[in-house]
Write an enzyme that holds these catalytic residues in place. Structure first.
Site, PDB file in Angstrom:
ATOM      1  N   HIS A  17      43.401  46.186  41.691  1.00  0.00           N
ATOM      2  CA  HIS A  17      42.355  47.252  40.924  1.00  0.00           C
ATOM      3  C   HIS A  17      42.484  48.235  40.596  1.00  0.00           C
ATOM      4  O   HIS A  17      41.158  47.834  39.318  1.00  0.00           O
ATOM      5  CB  HIS A  17      41.955  47.945  42.594  1.00  0.00           C
ATOM      6  CG  HIS A  17      41.766  47.090  43.592  1.00  0.00           C
ATOM      7  ND1 HIS A  17      42.519  46.982  45.206  1.00  0.00           N
ATOM      8  CD2 HIS A  17      40.679  46.002  43.961  1.00  0.00           C
ATOM      9  CE1 HIS A  17      41.785  45.907  45.920  1.00  0.00           C
ATOM     10  NE2 HIS A  17      40.802  45.824  45.759  1.00  0.00           N
ATOM     11  N   LYS A  41      32.713  43.355  58.546  1.00  0.00           N
ATOM     12  CA  LYS A  41      34.097  42.870  58.287  1.00  0.00           C
ATOM     13  C   LYS A  41      34.732  44.379  59.232  1.00  0.00           C
ATOM     14  O   LYS A  41      34.281  44.964  59.755  1.00  0.00           O
ATOM     15  CB  LYS A  41      35.036  43.980  56.743  1.00  0.00           C
ATOM     16  CG  LYS A  41      34.706  42.616  55.850  1.00  0.00           C
ATOM     17  CD  LYS A  41      36.197  43.343  54.674  1.00  0.00           C
ATOM     18  CE  LYS A  41      36.064  41.867  53.299  1.00  0.00           C
ATOM     19  NZ  LYS A  41      36.761  42.469  52.635  1.00  0.00           N
ATOM     20  N   ARG A  91      39.705  36.823  40.964  1.00  0.00           N
ATOM     21  CA  ARG A  91      41.204  36.421  40.119  1.00  0.00           C
ATOM     22  C   ARG A  91      40.965  34.716  39.966  1.00  0.00           C
ATOM     23  O   ARG A  91      42.069  34.161  39.665  1.00  0.00           O
ATOM     24  CB  ARG A  91      41.715  36.514  41.413  1.00  0.00           C
ATOM     25  CG  ARG A  91      42.125  37.914  41.864  1.00  0.00           C
ATOM     26  CD  ARG A  91      42.434  38.424  43.141  1.00  0.00           C
ATOM     27  NE  ARG A  91      40.940  38.272  44.043  1.00  0.00           N
ATOM     28  CZ  ARG A  91      40.870  39.214  45.208  1.00  0.00           C
ATOM     29  NH1 ARG A  91      42.158  39.276  45.635  1.00  0.00           N
ATOM     30  NH2 ARG A  91      39.722  38.614  46.167  1.00  0.00           N
ATOM     31  N   SER A 129      44.272  43.912  49.098  1.00  0.00           N
ATOM     32  CA  SER A 129      45.016  44.257  50.438  1.00  0.00           C
ATOM     33  C   SER A 129      45.085  43.976  51.529  1.00  0.00           C
ATOM     34  O   SER A 129      46.295  43.790  51.739  1.00  0.00           O
ATOM     35  CB  SER A 129      43.316  45.062  50.366  1.00  0.00           C
ATOM     36  OG  SER A 129      42.688  45.357  49.277  1.00  0.00           O
TER      37      SER A 129
END
Ligand code: ADP
Length: 166
Positions: A17, A41, A91, A129
């Site tokens: 990040h 989430k 990514r 994360s």
């Protein structure tokens, strides 16, 4: 002024990040890193306010970076903060599909809004994360994954939280 928003969960902020933050801050006049609280989430490891605090800590040397938190749709937040650009990090191909879909939905909700994608540095391509939380749970060395200023916070939070955040 070219203002952009970098939205995400940032639970917690990682070196991947931070790399995107630095590169975006070099492109735009102002970058707002926005911790977006996503109702779909789980509540996560850190509270949204704690995530903001951690991002502030690791970006204090970047004068054109602001950190905020929002519980509204990213498109509404962008409209309200008069920004027409979202920054996203990519990514892998697996990120691409969902990010393109999200970009199209955001443009539908706020047609002036565009999404700019920055590719990940290969050394951070595997980093998320979730990986950080998993490694912290096993006591692994986190220095290649999160900014050094927050390593202890991540470690102690994971130790306190058991597996509640999974
Ligand atoms: P995650 O929990 O998977 O790290 P976030 O919602 O916090 O995801 O990510 C916010 C944004 O940062 C997304 O656009 C995501 O693709 C991007 N991002 C996350 N990790 C990286 C990384 N290692 N390299 C580049 N971009 C990343």
């Amino acid at each position: 002024m070219r203002r952009a928003i970098y939205p995400g969960s940032f639970d917690p902020v990682t070196l991947g990040h931070l790399d995107i933050i630095k590169r975006a801050a070099a492109i735009f006049d102002e970058l707002i890193v926005c911790v977006s609280v996503n109702s779909a989430k789980s509540s996560g490891l850190f509270s949204p306010e704690e995530r903001v605090e951690l991002i502030r800590q690791v970006t204090e040397d970047l004068p054109n970076v602001k950190v905020d938190c929002s519980r509204e749709l990213v498109a509404d937040y962008a409209r309200r903060s008069r920004s027409r650009v979202l920054v996203k990090g990519l990514r892998a191909v697996s990120d691409y599909e969902s990010e393109i879909q999200m970009a199209m939905i955001n443009a539908k909700l706020y047609p002036k809004l565009d999404t700019v994608f920055l590719y990940t540095r290969p050394k951070y391509a595997y980093l998320s994360s979730t990986v950080v939380k998993e490694l912290a749970r096993y006591g692994a060395d986190l220095s290649d994954f999160v900014p050094r200023q927050i390593i202890e916070r991540v470690r102690s939070k994971v130790a306190q939280s058991g597996q509640d955040y999974l």
